[in-house]
Design an enzyme around this catalytic site. Structure first.
Site, PDB file in Angstrom:
ATOM      1  CB  CYS A 134      -3.322  -4.502  -0.523  1.00 49.37           C
ATOM      2  SG  CYS A 134      -2.215  -3.840   1.012  1.00 49.37           S
ATOM      3  CB  CYS A 137      -3.668  -0.868   1.202  1.00 51.15           C
ATOM      4  SG  CYS A 137      -2.216  -1.885   0.610  1.00 51.15           S
ATOM      5  CG  ASP A 138      -7.178  -0.750  -0.248  1.00 49.49           C
ATOM      6  OD1 ASP A 138      -6.663   0.348  -0.276  1.00 49.49           O
ATOM      7  OD2 ASP A 138      -7.068  -1.292  -1.169  1.00 49.49           O
TER       8      ASP A 138
END
Ligand code: NAP
Length: 310
Positions: A134, A137-138
């Site tokens: 992701c 997300c990261d």
């Protein structure tokens, strides 16, 4: 003696929550089983800018939480857990939710699809330590670092482009030299000076479990067979998704990749079982299409119950 539910909705992403809003408003008191990734794909997204009605955009987790509150306001009940086993051979359908059996007259499957992994020897051990599926997300963890993205579809192009905001360089590794990605997405990635393409190349392993951190990968040129190591800090997989239908194998018709086969509208091969969202849709996969699919499934479940005299 357990009550027989009118409708159980499996999954609490956009599709499941929308089905919950509609069935709850119809007075069916749906039971929503949240699943192993509550909130679905939206819960691992940051800004959502293409969901109509939010001119300034909205955070994915906030959007999904709003939907849940909306459904709960009309009487939807939410329960943590995942379906382990299902008996759809007769009605009421029986579902094993984390060891506890529930019975229901109709079922809406909105279990979504989860990220696919490469299956490398050290990949799973380094998830959250440099390995990710992701980018949104990261990505921010890799400011000024070396990033690698694997895949040749739209997701890989989108993630590679997005990750150039953070990384010192982004290397896109793809096992062929032809792409599934749409021309516009591919052109955008090609025009980005921070993205370097490594084609006809596969990843053999990711290092370094002894440091509990990604430090590099082993690559293979599929044409020459040459292998080499390359330094990497962030290793992002964008190689597609696997539909969450394991519990229904052999019970409803699935295609060769495990996606539910629609028999028209939101119907599946089992009367009274409906599909909604990415568990059936391998093409659009958007929050808004999942929401629309949840609405369709709810309306069909409601009409089905009515036709059965409930
Ligand atoms: P996808 O189109 O199925 O592409 C998956 C890619 O991963 C393919 O290039 C595939 O290689 C590669 N791959 C699969 N398994 C692999 C393995 N074991 N090892 C190495 N490579 C592997 O998946 P996606 O990119 O997630 O896209 C899914 C759908 O969402 C598509 O319809 C796409 O258009 C859509 N989408 C749209 C947008 C957008 O428009 N903004 C953004 C993201 C996704 P091969 O080509 O060799 O099979």
């Amino acid at each position: 003696m357990k009550i027989v539910q009118n409708v159980i909705i499996l999954g609490s992403g956009c599709a499941g929550n929308t089905a919950a809003v509609y069935t709850a408003r119809a007075g069916l008191r749906p039971l929503v089983i949240e699943g192993h990734e509550p909130g679905g794909q939206l819960s691992i997204t940051t800004e959502v800018e293409n969901f109509p009605g939010f001119p300034e955009g909205i955070l994915g987790p906030e959007l999904v939480e709003n939907m849940k509150k909306q459904a709960a306001r009309f009487g939807a009940e939410y329960k943590w857990g995942s379906v382990l086993e299902a008996d759809l051979s007769k009605r009421p359908f029986r579902l094993n939710i984390d060891g506890e059996w529930e019975e229901t007259r109709t079922l809406i499957i909105a279990t979504g699809a989860s990220a696919r992994w490469l299956g490398l020897p050290n990949e799973q051990r380094l998830i959250g330590r440099g390995v990710s599926s992701c980018a949104t997300c990261d990505g921010a963890f890799y400011k000024g670092r070396k990033i690698m993205v694997v895949g040749g579809g739209d997701s890989a192009m989108e993630e590679a482009n997005f990750l150039t905001r953070f990384g010192s360089e982004v290397c896109l590794v793809h096992r062929r030299d032809a792409f599934r990605a749409s021309k516009i997405m591919l052109d955008r990635a090609r025009a980005n000076p921070k993205i370097k393409f490594l084609l006809n190349t596969t990843v053999e392993d990711v290092y370094d479990t002894s440091k509990n951190l990604v430090t590099g990968v082993k690559l293979r040129d599929v044409q020459t067979g040459r292998t080499w190591d390359q330094e990497v800090d962030g290793f992002f997989l964008a190689i597609g998704h696997i539909p969450n239908t394991k519990a229904f194998a052999g019970q409803i018709e699935l295609d060769e990749d495990g996606y539910i086969i629609s028999t028209g509208g939101a119907r599946t091969s089992v009367t009274g079982v409906f599909h909604a969202g990415d568990v059936q849709d391998r093409v659009y996969r958007q929050a808004i299409t999942a929401a629309g699919a949840g609405c369709k499934a709810a309306i069909e479940a409601e009409r089905f119950l009515e036709s059965e005299g409930h």
